[in-house]
Design a protein around this motif. Structure first.
Motif, PDB file in Angstrom:
ATOM      1  N   GLU A   1     -76.372 -95.797  72.888  1.00  0.00           N
ATOM      2  CA  GLU A   1     -76.057 -97.369  72.759  1.00  0.00           C
ATOM      3  C   GLU A   1     -75.089 -97.444  71.876  1.00  0.00           C
ATOM      4  O   GLU A   1     -74.483 -98.592  71.771  1.00  0.00           O
TER       5      GLU A   1
ATOM      6  N   GLY B   1     -73.774 -97.630  80.173  1.00  0.00           N
ATOM      7  CA  GLY B   1     -72.830 -98.667  80.964  1.00  0.00           C
ATOM      8  C   GLY B   1     -73.727 -99.550  81.262  1.00  0.00           C
ATOM      9  O   GLY B   1     -75.004 -99.816  80.963  1.00  0.00           O
ATOM     10  N   SER B   2     -72.861-100.697  81.616  1.00  0.00           N
ATOM     11  CA  SER B   2     -73.517-101.942  81.975  1.00  0.00           C
ATOM     12  C   SER B   2     -73.991-102.026  83.319  1.00  0.00           C
ATOM     13  O   SER B   2     -74.882-103.110  83.694  1.00  0.00           O
TER      14      SER B   2
ATOM     15  N   LYS C   1     -71.830-102.535  85.804  1.00  0.00           N
ATOM     16  CA  LYS C   1     -70.948-103.098  86.694  1.00  0.00           C
ATOM     17  C   LYS C   1     -69.688-102.210  86.590  1.00  0.00           C
ATOM     18  O   LYS C   1     -69.336-101.669  85.758  1.00  0.00           O
TER      19      LYS C   1
ATOM     20  N   ALA D   1     -66.733-102.933  84.284  1.00  0.00           N
ATOM     21  CA  ALA D   1     -66.799-102.448  82.910  1.00  0.00           C
ATOM     22  C   ALA D   1     -66.291-100.868  82.878  1.00  0.00           C
ATOM     23  O   ALA D   1     -65.565-100.322  82.151  1.00  0.00           O
TER      24      ALA D   1
ATOM     25  N   ARG E   1     -81.334 -95.319  83.137  1.00  0.00           N
ATOM     26  CA  ARG E   1     -80.138 -96.001  82.554  1.00  0.00           C
ATOM     27  C   ARG E   1     -78.950 -95.526  83.290  1.00  0.00           C
ATOM     28  O   ARG E   1     -78.876 -94.294  83.810  1.00  0.00           O
TER      29      ARG E   1
END
Length: 111
Positions: free
Chosen positions: A17, A48-49, A51, A54, A83
């Motif tokens: 993170e 990562g997000s 998306k 990104a 994740r």
């Protein structure tokens, strides 16, 4: 050469993170398709997000490639203990089960 000290899962997730890309090694598993058991390694990855936009900012797609469709439902990462990792060298998103992480930043992950 000495082996680096192991890292706890909680600390490994905090390292991911942090934003700086780190190397990640994990095992694949898909219980629905009965596949997996292969070790994969990402040389430079970060959390990562989920998306695609990104991921494209980190490593744009080569010209001529189309972007895939967007996610249509919530992945429930915390409920499923997964994740999304962004491979910063290619920009690909990889979904990883956190209990299948083997090493982060060259250090063995322990629970």
């Amino acid at each position: 050469m000495e082996t680096p000290a192991p890292i706890r899962l909680k600390d490994a997730l905090a390292l991911l993170e942090g934003g700086a890309p780190v190397s990640v090694r994990f095992v694949t598993c898909d219980r629905r398709r009965h596949t997996g058991g292969e070790f994969r390694e990402l040389k430079a990855a970060r959390l990562g997000s989920g998306k695609r936009q990104a991921a494209e900012k980190l490593a744009p797609l080569p010209t001529g490639e189309k972007t895939p469709a967007r996610l249509t439902k919530s992945p429930a990462h915390f409920a499923n203990a997964t994740r999304n990792l962004v491979d910063t060298t290619t920009g690909n998103l990889v979904k990883v089960h956190i209990y299948l992480l083997v090493a982060v930043a060259g250090r063995k992950v322990i629970i």
